[in-house]
Design an enzyme around this catalytic site. Sequence first.
Site, PDB file in Angstrom:
ATOM      1  N   LYS A   1       8.076 -17.020 -11.137  1.00  0.00           N
ATOM      2  CA  LYS A   1       7.329 -15.860 -11.631  1.00  0.00           C
ATOM      3  C   LYS A   1       6.098 -16.356 -12.403  1.00  0.00           C
ATOM      4  O   LYS A   1       6.211 -17.224 -13.272  1.00  0.00           O
ATOM      5  CB  LYS A   1       8.238 -15.027 -12.547  1.00  0.00           C
ATOM      6  CG  LYS A   1       7.590 -13.747 -12.999  1.00  0.00           C
ATOM      7  CD  LYS A   1       8.502 -12.945 -13.913  1.00  0.00           C
ATOM      8  CE  LYS A   1       7.703 -11.826 -14.538  1.00  0.00           C
ATOM      9  NZ  LYS A   1       8.361 -11.258 -15.694  1.00  0.00           N
TER      10      LYS A   1
ATOM     11  N   LYS B   1     -12.047  -3.770  18.828  1.00  0.00           N
ATOM     12  CA  LYS B   1     -10.701  -4.269  19.155  1.00  0.00           C
ATOM     13  C   LYS B   1     -10.278  -3.926  20.580  1.00  0.00           C
ATOM     14  O   LYS B   1      -9.152  -4.236  20.977  1.00  0.00           O
ATOM     15  CB  LYS B   1      -9.695  -3.735  18.145  1.00  0.00           C
ATOM     16  CG  LYS B   1     -10.066  -4.162  16.719  1.00  0.00           C
ATOM     17  CD  LYS B   1      -8.953  -3.960  15.729  1.00  0.00           C
ATOM     18  CE  LYS B   1      -9.433  -4.363  14.334  1.00  0.00           C
ATOM     19  NZ  LYS B   1      -8.437  -4.243  13.320  1.00  0.00           N
TER      20      LYS B   1
ATOM     21  N   ASP C   1      -4.742  -6.090   4.586  1.00  0.00           N
ATOM     22  CA  ASP C   1      -5.852  -6.908   5.075  1.00  0.00           C
ATOM     23  C   ASP C   1      -5.892  -8.257   4.376  1.00  0.00           C
ATOM     24  O   ASP C   1      -6.440  -9.221   4.893  1.00  0.00           O
ATOM     25  CB  ASP C   1      -7.185  -6.183   4.842  1.00  0.00           C
ATOM     26  CG  ASP C   1      -7.332  -4.986   5.765  1.00  0.00           C
ATOM     27  OD1 ASP C   1      -6.814  -5.053   6.908  1.00  0.00           O
ATOM     28  OD2 ASP C   1      -7.931  -3.978   5.353  1.00  0.00           O
TER      29      ASP C   1
ATOM     30  N   ASN D   1       0.845  -1.194   0.000  1.00  0.00           N
ATOM     31  CA  ASN D   1       0.000   0.000   0.000  1.00  0.00           C
ATOM     32  C   ASN D   1       0.882   1.246   0.000  1.00  0.00           C
ATOM     33  O   ASN D   1       2.107   1.156  -0.009  1.00  0.00           O
ATOM     34  CB  ASN D   1      -0.960  -0.030   1.194  1.00  0.00           C
ATOM     35  CG  ASN D   1      -0.202  -0.123   2.504  1.00  0.00           C
ATOM     36  OD1 ASN D   1       0.570   0.754   2.828  1.00  0.00           O
ATOM     37  ND2 ASN D   1      -0.426  -1.210   3.240  1.00  0.00           N
TER      38      ASN D   1
ATOM     39  N   LYS E   1     -14.081   0.576  15.398  1.00  0.00           N
ATOM     40  CA  LYS E   1     -12.785  -0.114  15.535  1.00  0.00           C
ATOM     41  C   LYS E   1     -12.348  -0.125  17.003  1.00  0.00           C
ATOM     42  O   LYS E   1     -11.894  -1.146  17.526  1.00  0.00           O
ATOM     43  CB  LYS E   1     -11.743   0.619  14.666  1.00  0.00           C
ATOM     44  CG  LYS E   1     -10.364   0.001  14.676  1.00  0.00           C
ATOM     45  CD  LYS E   1      -9.473   0.657  13.621  1.00  0.00           C
ATOM     46  CE  LYS E   1      -8.099   0.003  13.602  1.00  0.00           C
ATOM     47  NZ  LYS E   1      -7.279   0.424  12.482  1.00  0.00           N
TER      48      LYS E   1
END
Length: 400
Positions: A287, A340, A277, A209, A336
């Site tokens: 490859k 959590k 995620d 990311n 969240k």
Amino acid sequence: MKIILGITGGVAAYKAADLARLLVNQGHRVRCILTGAGARFITPLTLSSLTGEPCYGANPDQGEWRANPSIEHIELARWADLVAVVPATANILGKAANGLASDLLSTVLLATRAPVLWAPAMNTGMWEHPAVQANLTRLRSFGHAVVEPGEGILACGEEGSGKLAEVAAIAEAIQVHGTPKLPGLSGRRVLITAGPTREDLDPVRTLTNRSSGTMGIELARAFRDAGAKVRLVLGGDGPAPWGVETTRVRSAQEMLEACLARWADSDGLVAAAAVADQRPEAVSPEKVKKGDGPETLVLVRTPDILAQLSAARRPDQWVLGFAAESENHLNHALAKLKKKGLDAVLVNDIQGGRGFGAQANTLTPLTAQGPHPPLGPLAKDQLAQAVVQWWAQRLEARPD
Ligand SMILES: Cc1cc2nc3c(=O)[nH]c(=O)nc-3n(C[C@H](O)[C@H](O)[C@H](O)COP(=O)(O)O)c2cc1C
């Protein structure tokens, strides 16, 4: 910070000019004091030009014996938030360890109540001499910090220890030693995750990311400066901060394992990493070749690091999470926090590309009581300091 930079008579004195410039660029005020021998290696003109402040020293026009009702050595000793001697000769170490005050720099060192930091540089034989080592032990016993020299080829041609530490490391040590320690964090062990994770598809392709890791790295620095013993578990290629035990990891699974190994003997967790995620269901050892027609990549969930660590926490441990949200951010972050079992979530509104890699950022702290006034917009280093101060105040107010 107002910094007195003492420069003594070693070949590495030229590096003090770079350090002075770096410190000024970081927003500090720097006043240099040259010893008589230091002035043989670098000129006051260079230093005053770089710092925008007068350069003090042994010459009659540099203050030492100038007729001045303010008494220069006392004024300088009071002015300083920190005194750093870079490079420090064997001679100045010996004088300061024994309370001698024979010139402006040694007198300021004796008169000041500010923290003192030494960056010695000398020939290996001098460095290893028991007299020098005994002097350093004595200086440490006064609460002074020492940035140890490294090894390398010295100006005298010898190879060994005694080479001035890197200028960037000295600047970081100045930041650490000059920052007041915060009760609630000083001496505490804080585990921090930072950076992106990388989930490999094959030997050349990876899913990742846009996180640079900058915010987590700056948080590691800010917790370190506040007196915490920081362990950083770092994904991506960001630089490991000086004075922070850093473990580099690649995937979410590796990050989880590194965190689990360190969690039991930590006082708190700051989960700033941008953890993937999902990961590819299978990692191909070769490859993957392109095929004809549409291709499907099957993804599976990665472990939820924050949830697992939070579930394993003892009542005395605290957990801070981060939420990067592009819409309805406070509601998502509150969900969240509850799901959590976190103490607080720092909410990053990433709409329009904000937050990732961008210089200035804003974070809104959210606890079970609701949102708190936003911190920022600030550059990420200052924002990290604001987060640490906010959290230290809450920790102090917490019942034991
Ligand atoms: C060319 C040259 C290089 C020197 N380099 C060093 C050095 O790297 N470290 C050191 O401790 N002394 C070094 N010295 C010796 C110091 O300059 C000497 O001990 C001096 O008295 C130090 O004074 P000060 O501590 O007041 O600056 C060097 C001397 C010369 C002539």
